[in-house]
Design a protein around this motif. Structure first.
Motif, PDB file in Angstrom:
ATOM      1  N   VAL A 138      -8.875  18.142 -26.394  1.00  0.00           N
ATOM      2  CA  VAL A 138      -8.412  18.705 -25.131  1.00  0.00           C
ATOM      3  C   VAL A 138      -9.354  19.842 -24.735  1.00  0.00           C
ATOM      4  O   VAL A 138     -10.204  20.253 -25.524  1.00  0.00           O
ATOM      5  CB  VAL A 138      -6.957  19.224 -25.236  1.00  0.00           C
ATOM      6  CG1 VAL A 138      -6.008  18.095 -25.578  1.00  0.00           C
ATOM      7  CG2 VAL A 138      -6.843  20.347 -26.270  1.00  0.00           C
ATOM      8  N   THR A 139      -9.194  20.337 -23.514  1.00  0.00           N
ATOM      9  CA  THR A 139     -10.076  21.414 -23.048  1.00  0.00           C
ATOM     10  C   THR A 139      -9.291  22.704 -22.852  1.00  0.00           C
ATOM     11  O   THR A 139      -8.070  22.694 -22.686  1.00  0.00           O
ATOM     12  CB  THR A 139     -10.757  21.043 -21.724  1.00  0.00           C
ATOM     13  OG1 THR A 139      -9.763  20.868 -20.699  1.00  0.00           O
ATOM     14  CG2 THR A 139     -11.570  19.771 -21.871  1.00  0.00           C
ATOM     15  N   VAL A 140     -10.024  23.810 -22.869  1.00  0.00           N
ATOM     16  CA  VAL A 140      -9.430  25.123 -22.618  1.00  0.00           C
ATOM     17  C   VAL A 140     -10.236  25.849 -21.548  1.00  0.00           C
ATOM     18  O   VAL A 140     -11.431  25.608 -21.374  1.00  0.00           O
ATOM     19  CB  VAL A 140      -9.392  26.001 -23.892  1.00  0.00           C
ATOM     20  CG1 VAL A 140      -8.408  25.472 -24.897  1.00  0.00           C
ATOM     21  CG2 VAL A 140     -10.774  26.139 -24.513  1.00  0.00           C
ATOM     22  N   SER A 141      -9.560  26.714 -20.830  1.00  0.00           N
ATOM     23  CA  SER A 141     -10.235  27.685 -19.974  1.00  0.00           C
ATOM     24  C   SER A 141     -10.048  29.041 -20.638  1.00  0.00           C
ATOM     25  O   SER A 141      -8.935  29.375 -21.055  1.00  0.00           O
ATOM     26  CB  SER A 141      -9.623  27.686 -18.565  1.00  0.00           C
ATOM     27  OG  SER A 141      -9.950  26.499 -17.881  1.00  0.00           O
ATOM     28  N   ILE A 142     -11.125  29.788 -20.751  1.00  0.00           N
ATOM     29  CA  ILE A 142     -11.077  31.056 -21.486  1.00  0.00           C
ATOM     30  C   ILE A 142     -11.563  32.194 -20.598  1.00  0.00           C
ATOM     31  O   ILE A 142     -12.596  32.085 -19.929  1.00  0.00           O
ATOM     32  CB  ILE A 142     -11.941  30.998 -22.761  1.00  0.00           C
ATOM     33  CG1 ILE A 142     -11.451  29.873 -23.682  1.00  0.00           C
ATOM     34  CG2 ILE A 142     -11.902  32.334 -23.498  1.00  0.00           C
ATOM     35  CD1 ILE A 142     -12.274  29.720 -24.956  1.00  0.00           C
ATOM     36  N   GLY A 143     -10.794  33.269 -20.596  1.00  0.00           N
ATOM     37  CA  GLY A 143     -11.190  34.493 -19.933  1.00  0.00           C
ATOM     38  C   GLY A 143     -11.671  35.496 -20.954  1.00  0.00           C
ATOM     39  O   GLY A 143     -11.103  35.596 -22.047  1.00  0.00           O
ATOM     40  N   VAL A 144     -12.727  36.224 -20.624  1.00  0.00           N
ATOM     41  CA  VAL A 144     -13.302  37.227 -21.522  1.00  0.00           C
ATOM     42  C   VAL A 144     -13.303  38.567 -20.797  1.00  0.00           C
ATOM     43  O   VAL A 144     -13.779  38.657 -19.661  1.00  0.00           O
ATOM     44  CB  VAL A 144     -14.754  36.861 -21.923  1.00  0.00           C
ATOM     45  CG1 VAL A 144     -15.317  37.882 -22.906  1.00  0.00           C
ATOM     46  CG2 VAL A 144     -14.823  35.452 -22.488  1.00  0.00           C
ATOM     47  N   SER A 145     -12.768  39.594 -21.425  1.00  0.00           N
ATOM     48  CA  SER A 145     -12.757  40.905 -20.789  1.00  0.00           C
ATOM     49  C   SER A 145     -12.528  41.985 -21.836  1.00  0.00           C
ATOM     50  O   SER A 145     -12.464  41.693 -23.032  1.00  0.00           O
ATOM     51  CB  SER A 145     -11.676  40.971 -19.702  1.00  0.00           C
ATOM     52  OG  SER A 145     -11.862  42.122 -18.891  1.00  0.00           O
ATOM     53  N   GLY A 154      -9.192  35.893 -16.004  1.00  0.00           N
ATOM     54  CA  GLY A 154     -10.402  35.095 -16.183  1.00  0.00           C
ATOM     55  C   GLY A 154     -10.112  33.658 -16.561  1.00  0.00           C
ATOM     56  O   GLY A 154     -10.767  32.728 -16.086  1.00  0.00           O
ATOM     57  N   SER A 155      -9.094  33.448 -17.401  1.00  0.00           N
ATOM     58  CA  SER A 155      -8.767  32.070 -17.799  1.00  0.00           C
ATOM     59  C   SER A 155      -8.167  31.290 -16.639  1.00  0.00           C
ATOM     60  O   SER A 155      -8.248  30.062 -16.589  1.00  0.00           O
ATOM     61  CB  SER A 155      -7.804  32.061 -18.994  1.00  0.00           C
ATOM     62  OG  SER A 155      -6.526  32.526 -18.623  1.00  0.00           O
ATOM     63  N   ASP A 156      -7.558  31.996 -15.678  1.00  0.00           N
ATOM     64  CA  ASP A 156      -6.986  31.344 -14.501  1.00  0.00           C
ATOM     65  C   ASP A 156      -8.023  31.124 -13.402  1.00  0.00           C
ATOM     66  O   ASP A 156      -7.790  30.334 -12.481  1.00  0.00           O
ATOM     67  CB  ASP A 156      -5.848  32.196 -13.912  1.00  0.00           C
ATOM     68  CG  ASP A 156      -4.620  32.238 -14.811  1.00  0.00           C
ATOM     69  OD1 ASP A 156      -4.453  31.290 -15.609  1.00  0.00           O
ATOM     70  OD2 ASP A 156      -3.844  33.207 -14.717  1.00  0.00           O
ATOM     71  N   TYR A 157      -9.150  31.816 -13.485  1.00  0.00           N
ATOM     72  CA  TYR A 157     -10.124  31.853 -12.386  1.00  0.00           C
ATOM     73  C   TYR A 157     -10.762  30.493 -12.123  1.00  0.00           C
ATOM     74  O   TYR A 157     -10.924  30.071 -10.974  1.00  0.00           O
ATOM     75  CB  TYR A 157     -11.190  32.896 -12.702  1.00  0.00           C
ATOM     76  CG  TYR A 157     -12.190  33.130 -11.595  1.00  0.00           C
ATOM     77  CD1 TYR A 157     -11.805  33.726 -10.400  1.00  0.00           C
ATOM     78  CD2 TYR A 157     -13.532  32.763 -11.748  1.00  0.00           C
ATOM     79  CE1 TYR A 157     -12.720  33.951  -9.380  1.00  0.00           C
ATOM     80  CE2 TYR A 157     -14.445  32.979 -10.737  1.00  0.00           C
ATOM     81  CZ  TYR A 157     -14.040  33.577  -9.560  1.00  0.00           C
ATOM     82  OH  TYR A 157     -14.950  33.798  -8.551  1.00  0.00           O
ATOM     83  N   LYS A 158     -11.152  29.809 -13.208  1.00  0.00           N
ATOM     84  CA  LYS A 158     -11.761  28.481 -13.076  1.00  0.00           C
ATOM     85  C   LYS A 158     -11.088  27.520 -14.045  1.00  0.00           C
ATOM     86  O   LYS A 158     -10.931  27.829 -15.216  1.00  0.00           O
ATOM     87  CB  LYS A 158     -13.269  28.524 -13.388  1.00  0.00           C
ATOM     88  CG  LYS A 158     -14.119  29.252 -12.379  1.00  0.00           C
ATOM     89  CD  LYS A 158     -15.581  29.204 -12.810  1.00  0.00           C
ATOM     90  CE  LYS A 158     -16.479  29.991 -11.870  1.00  0.00           C
ATOM     91  NZ  LYS A 158     -17.896  29.989 -12.340  1.00  0.00           N
ATOM     92  N   LYS A 159     -10.692  26.374 -13.539  1.00  0.00           N
ATOM     93  CA  LYS A 159     -10.083  25.328 -14.365  1.00  0.00           C
ATOM     94  C   LYS A 159     -10.585  23.975 -13.865  1.00  0.00           C
ATOM     95  O   LYS A 159     -10.842  23.825 -12.671  1.00  0.00           O
ATOM     96  CB  LYS A 159      -8.548  25.374 -14.257  1.00  0.00           C
ATOM     97  CG  LYS A 159      -7.911  26.609 -14.889  1.00  0.00           C
ATOM     98  CD  LYS A 159      -6.396  26.560 -14.715  1.00  0.00           C
ATOM     99  CE  LYS A 159      -5.724  27.774 -15.297  1.00  0.00           C
ATOM    100  NZ  LYS A 159      -5.751  27.832 -16.758  1.00  0.00           N
ATOM    101  N   PRO A 160     -10.688  22.999 -14.742  1.00  0.00           N
ATOM    102  CA  PRO A 160     -10.501  23.064 -16.200  1.00  0.00           C
ATOM    103  C   PRO A 160     -11.812  23.351 -16.909  1.00  0.00           C
ATOM    104  O   PRO A 160     -12.883  23.385 -16.298  1.00  0.00           O
ATOM    105  CB  PRO A 160     -10.014  21.647 -16.509  1.00  0.00           C
ATOM    106  CG  PRO A 160     -10.764  20.791 -15.526  1.00  0.00           C
ATOM    107  CD  PRO A 160     -10.866  21.612 -14.269  1.00  0.00           C
ATOM    108  N   ASP A 161     -11.717  23.557 -18.231  1.00  0.00           N
ATOM    109  CA  ASP A 161     -12.881  23.602 -19.111  1.00  0.00           C
ATOM    110  C   ASP A 161     -13.920  24.605 -18.627  1.00  0.00           C
ATOM    111  O   ASP A 161     -15.070  24.244 -18.370  1.00  0.00           O
ATOM    112  CB  ASP A 161     -13.494  22.200 -19.213  1.00  0.00           C
ATOM    113  CG  ASP A 161     -14.466  22.079 -20.373  1.00  0.00           C
ATOM    114  OD1 ASP A 161     -14.455  22.956 -21.251  1.00  0.00           O
ATOM    115  OD2 ASP A 161     -15.238  21.099 -20.393  1.00  0.00           O
ATOM    116  N   ALA A 162     -13.513  25.864 -18.498  1.00  0.00           N
ATOM    117  CA  ALA A 162     -14.420  26.887 -17.972  1.00  0.00           C
ATOM    118  C   ALA A 162     -14.275  28.177 -18.765  1.00  0.00           C
ATOM    119  O   ALA A 162     -13.269  28.407 -19.439  1.00  0.00           O
ATOM    120  CB  ALA A 162     -14.134  27.137 -16.500  1.00  0.00           C
ATOM    121  N   ILE A 163     -15.279  29.016 -18.671  1.00  0.00           N
ATOM    122  CA  ILE A 163     -15.267  30.343 -19.292  1.00  0.00           C
ATOM    123  C   ILE A 163     -15.682  31.353 -18.236  1.00  0.00           C
ATOM    124  O   ILE A 163     -16.722  31.190 -17.581  1.00  0.00           O
ATOM    125  CB  ILE A 163     -16.214  30.416 -20.501  1.00  0.00           C
ATOM    126  CG1 ILE A 163     -15.797  29.400 -21.575  1.00  0.00           C
ATOM    127  CG2 ILE A 163     -16.217  31.828 -21.089  1.00  0.00           C
ATOM    128  CD1 ILE A 163     -16.785  29.280 -22.724  1.00  0.00           C
TER     129      ILE A 163
END
Length: 357
Positions: A138-145, A154-163
């Motif tokens: 499966v894929t994840v979207s990850i926010g870094v801060s 950040g995890s909500d900013y781009k979906k799917p499969d984004a950082i």
């Protein structure tokens, strides 16, 4: 020292797991939820194909069918999703013990202590993303801060499969331009109030006068002002023993009405075995046992009892369930339906406190 916080969100989690087990649904609109044959229930999650045509989480199944006539519904399998959630946590645990689940499919990770070994936040996020995709499918979207609120944003900013990284250098250019409703804990009512005050973006909220926010929104207005400015210092909880879900249960409508305590005891034992097995399979114990009863007069009630110590043993769950029944049912009518649920879940790895006398 500035922290490095990740927020990992598994994309369309239930639907993604089901797609792994139903490869024949590839390329088709699909949603998890309810009972499509009985035409009741709601959409728990939908794949991106269904979402693109307007299917939303929380929508009634019949409404989803109106929006997307070709949609395929799959009944939820919580035990399966819990298994994947636990496997994701095992991957996260290799980077930090400061992991705070936010539901079954999201987690904050404080990887500050790992950056000297594994690289900066973006490098760690890319490694986790790759491992989740390769090991779980499966894929994840990850926010870094540097704080939990912007990591979640950040995890909500781009979906799917984004950082996405919101750093102290770029958050004013990116995060502040987002709608204020995107900020964690800004609900619809709060958003409406803010718009009346001319606050439409996160940047507007950050620049608002705190006294005005407190007047219209109370103390929460000050909290949200802190969030918008990136001043949140809330720690990520150290790995604990709380389960990512609140309860596991099972119920049945019996083929014939139950008319004696022996009838009830047999059914409660069968239900308790199912609940206990699922607790053990998923590595949980319950601290509370709940029963639900519906009789032929359509009278329905639930009762709970807290256990002396957490358990996932069938015998203990069944004994407590039967004691609850005996104390609370007076046999005015035969019984049509029974349910047993283990609540207030904790990990079975939680240490047992012993009393010495």
């Amino acid at each position: 020292m500035s922290r490095t916080i990740l927020h990992s969100d598994m994309n369309c989690f239930y639907a993604s797991v089901e797609m792994l087990h139903h490869p024949e649904l590839a390329g088709k609109p699909m949603a998890v939820g309810g009972d499509p044959e009985a035409r009741h229930g709601i959409v728990l999650t939908a794949n991106y194909i269904a979402k693109r045509v307007g299917v939303k989480t929380g929508m009634a199944l019949w409404q989803a069918r109106q929006v997307c006539p070709e949609i395929i519904f799959v009944p939820p399998r919580m035990d399966l999703y819990l298994r994947f959630s636990r496997m994701a946590q095992e991957i996260y645990s290799e980077y930090t013990d400061q992991r705070e689940p936010f539901g079954i499919d999201e987690s904050w990770l404080d990887v500050t202590a790992s950056t000297s070994i594994k690289g900066d936040g973006m490098k760690i996020a890319k490694e986790i993303s790759s491992r989740i995709k390769y090991e779980l499918g499966v894929t994840v979207s990850i926010g870094v801060s540097w704080n939990k609120i912007f990591a979640k944003l950040g995890s909500d900013y781009k979906k799917p499969d984004a950082i996405t990284e919101f750093s102290k250098d770029n958050y004013k250019d990116i995060a502040w331009k987002l709608p204020v409703g995107d900020l964690l804990m800004v609900g619809r009512s709060t958003e409406r109030t803010m718009k009346k005050l001319g606050i439409c973006t996160i940047g507007d909220l950050a620049g608002a006068e705190p006294s005005i926010l407190e007047t219209y929104l109370g103390k929460m207005g000050l909290v949200l002002h802190t969030f918008a400015n990136g001043w949140d210092e809330t720690p990520v909880s150290v790995e604990g023993y709380k389960a990512p879900i609140k309860s596991i249960g099972n119920s049945t409508t019996t083929p014939r009405d139950l008319v004696s305590e022996l009838d009830v005891k047999i059914i409660l034992m069968a239900l308790s075995e199912s609940v206990g097995a699922r607790l053990r399979e998923n590595g949980f114990q319950c601290r509370t046992v709940e029963i639900s009863i519906r009789d032929t007069g359509l009278y329905h009630f639930t009762r709970q009892c807290k256990l002396d110590r957490a358990s996932n043993l069938t015998e203990e769950i069944a004994r407590t369930a039967f004691e609850l029944f005996q104390k609370n049912y007076n046999w005015e009518h035969p019984i049509r339906s029974l349910g047993v649920r283990g609540c207030d879940l904790v990990s079975e790895e939680m240490p047992l406190m012993l009393e010495y006398k």
